[in-house]
Scaffold this motif. Structure first.
Motif, PDB file in Angstrom:
ATOM      1  N   GLY A 123       6.066  27.635  54.320  1.00  0.00           N
ATOM      2  CA  GLY A 123       4.885  27.415  53.486  1.00  0.00           C
ATOM      3  C   GLY A 123       3.986  28.615  53.314  1.00  0.00           C
ATOM      4  O   GLY A 123       2.977  28.550  52.615  1.00  0.00           O
ATOM      5  N   GLY A 124       4.324  29.742  53.936  1.00  0.00           N
ATOM      6  CA  GLY A 124       3.520  30.948  53.764  1.00  0.00           C
ATOM      7  C   GLY A 124       3.685  31.536  52.376  1.00  0.00           C
ATOM      8  O   GLY A 124       4.722  31.355  51.733  1.00  0.00           O
ATOM      9  N   LEU A 125       2.663  32.248  51.923  1.00  0.00           N
ATOM     10  CA  LEU A 125       2.701  32.845  50.584  1.00  0.00           C
ATOM     11  C   LEU A 125       1.896  34.137  50.567  1.00  0.00           C
ATOM     12  O   LEU A 125       0.725  34.163  50.967  1.00  0.00           O
ATOM     13  CB  LEU A 125       2.127  31.879  49.543  1.00  0.00           C
ATOM     14  CG  LEU A 125       1.944  32.431  48.125  1.00  0.00           C
ATOM     15  CD1 LEU A 125       3.281  32.860  47.523  1.00  0.00           C
ATOM     16  CD2 LEU A 125       1.258  31.406  47.221  1.00  0.00           C
ATOM     17  N   VAL A 126       2.544  35.204  50.110  1.00  0.00           N
ATOM     18  CA  VAL A 126       1.885  36.497  49.919  1.00  0.00           C
ATOM     19  C   VAL A 126       2.201  36.979  48.509  1.00  0.00           C
ATOM     20  O   VAL A 126       3.355  36.984  48.091  1.00  0.00           O
ATOM     21  CB  VAL A 126       2.374  37.537  50.951  1.00  0.00           C
ATOM     22  CG1 VAL A 126       1.811  38.916  50.629  1.00  0.00           C
ATOM     23  CG2 VAL A 126       1.982  37.117  52.358  1.00  0.00           C
ATOM     24  N   GLU A 127       1.167  37.362  47.768  1.00  0.00           N
ATOM     25  CA  GLU A 127       1.322  37.903  46.419  1.00  0.00           C
ATOM     26  C   GLU A 127       0.961  39.383  46.447  1.00  0.00           C
ATOM     27  O   GLU A 127      -0.045  39.772  47.049  1.00  0.00           O
ATOM     28  CB  GLU A 127       0.406  37.179  45.435  1.00  0.00           C
ATOM     29  CG  GLU A 127       0.624  35.677  45.324  1.00  0.00           C
ATOM     30  CD  GLU A 127       1.718  35.329  44.331  1.00  0.00           C
ATOM     31  OE1 GLU A 127       2.497  36.237  43.954  1.00  0.00           O
ATOM     32  OE2 GLU A 127       1.795  34.152  43.923  1.00  0.00           O
ATOM     33  N   THR A 128       1.757  40.218  45.795  1.00  0.00           N
ATOM     34  CA  THR A 128       1.485  41.656  45.805  1.00  0.00           C
ATOM     35  C   THR A 128       1.699  42.256  44.421  1.00  0.00           C
ATOM     36  O   THR A 128       2.428  41.698  43.591  1.00  0.00           O
ATOM     37  CB  THR A 128       2.398  42.404  46.802  1.00  0.00           C
ATOM     38  OG1 THR A 128       3.683  42.630  46.227  1.00  0.00           O
ATOM     39  CG2 THR A 128       2.558  41.635  48.097  1.00  0.00           C
ATOM     40  N   GLU A 129       1.060  43.398  44.209  1.00  0.00           N
ATOM     41  CA  GLU A 129       1.305  44.181  43.000  1.00  0.00           C
ATOM     42  C   GLU A 129       1.155  45.655  43.346  1.00  0.00           C
ATOM     43  O   GLU A 129       0.217  46.051  44.040  1.00  0.00           O
ATOM     44  CB  GLU A 129       0.342  43.811  41.881  1.00  0.00           C
ATOM     45  CG  GLU A 129       0.622  44.556  40.571  1.00  0.00           C
ATOM     46  CD  GLU A 129      -0.242  44.055  39.429  1.00  0.00           C
ATOM     47  OE1 GLU A 129       0.274  43.304  38.572  1.00  0.00           O
ATOM     48  OE2 GLU A 129      -1.448  44.401  39.409  1.00  0.00           O
TER      49      GLU A 129
END
Length: 265
Positions: A123-129
């Motif tokens: 269920g973990g979530l990391v968003e990157t750019e």
């Protein structure tokens, strides 16, 4: 080199604050590189969560895997990060199976924004750019992306005239500095300190700002000038109610700025 990236005079600047703007969602179509891998113990912190420098390694490795997948590694082997944004929406805890999706969210002939979304089976979530510049290693200047690869990356964005905009512009504060020793393992093939090594310092100082990381939070790191092994690196910090800012300086010359904010987007 960087004067090729800035917005031209007279360009529109009254846009939402990029430091708090949400990252682009996963597109419904176009070229998206999709890969799964197991989270290793080397990247977890004392709470068994994926560390910030571990996230940086994951997105860097995904970039190389993406080039291999597209048969573009030989023609486009050298890239330099100008900015990295990491939104920790929900921490990723070990053990975990990771799904990484990577796609282009903005492009110009010599640089691009690449999004990476990391989901875990827990269920973990990391968003990157990341703002990546395609480099000619011999001249150390931006190099044009081949048309075939440009066209492939363009299938997930309508932004074809991406320009550089500095987000972190605060001058070096007059706070006391902390010396941060560099190691030979911190150096890459450009003879620069690696992207991941900057995140070691960010992780060290973010540990003292637990109130900002209890919920969703955002890290931004902008690389202004390279740091080389043997230089004396000093770190300066400034804390406000909603942010921790960190300057990487050599003899008073700011080489990079990082910021941790208590909300992502």
């Amino acid at each position: 080199m960087m004067n090729q990236l800035v917005d031209p005079p007279g360009s529109v600047t009254n846009k939402p604050d990029p430091l708090t703007r949400a990252l682009a969602p996963v597109p419904g179509s176009g070229h998206i590189f999709d890969v799964t891998r197991r989270l290793g113990t080397v990247d977890m912190d004392e709470n068994q969560n994926l560390r910030i420098d571990g996230i940086a390694r994951q997105i860097q490795d995904a970039g190389v895997d993406h080039l291999v997948h597209c048969e573009a590694l030989e023609s486009h082997p050298h890239w330099i990060a100008r900015r990295t944004v990491i939104d920790v929406v929900r921490p990723i805890a070990w053990p975990a199976q990771l799904r990484l999706r990577r796609w282009c969210s903005g492009i110009s002939p010599r640089w691009c924004n690449m999004r990476v979304r990391i989901d875990s089976d827990g269920g973990g979530l990391v968003e990157t750019e990341g703002f990546w510049i395609h480099m000619n290693k011999e001249t150390m200047s931006p190099s044009r992306v081949e048309d075939k690869f440009f066209d492939l990356l363009s299938t997930t964005t309508e932004e074809r005239r991406l320009r550089w905009q500095q987000w972190l512009t605060a001058p070096l504060p007059e706070t006391a500095a902390t010396r941060f020793p560099l190691r030979r393992t911190d150096v890459d093939h450009f003879q620069h300190v690696t992207n991941t090594s900057y995140w070691h310092a960010v992780h060290e100082f973010a540990a003292e700002a637990g109130d900002l990381t209890r919920g969703p939070h955002r890290f931004v790191l902008e690389y202004n000038k390279p740091i080389r092994y043997g230089e004396s690196l000093d770190l300066h910090t400034s804390r406000s109610a909603d942010a921790l800012t960190l300057w990487f300086a050599v003899d008073g010359d700011v080489r990079a700025i990082a910021q941790l904010r208590g909300a992502a987007g």
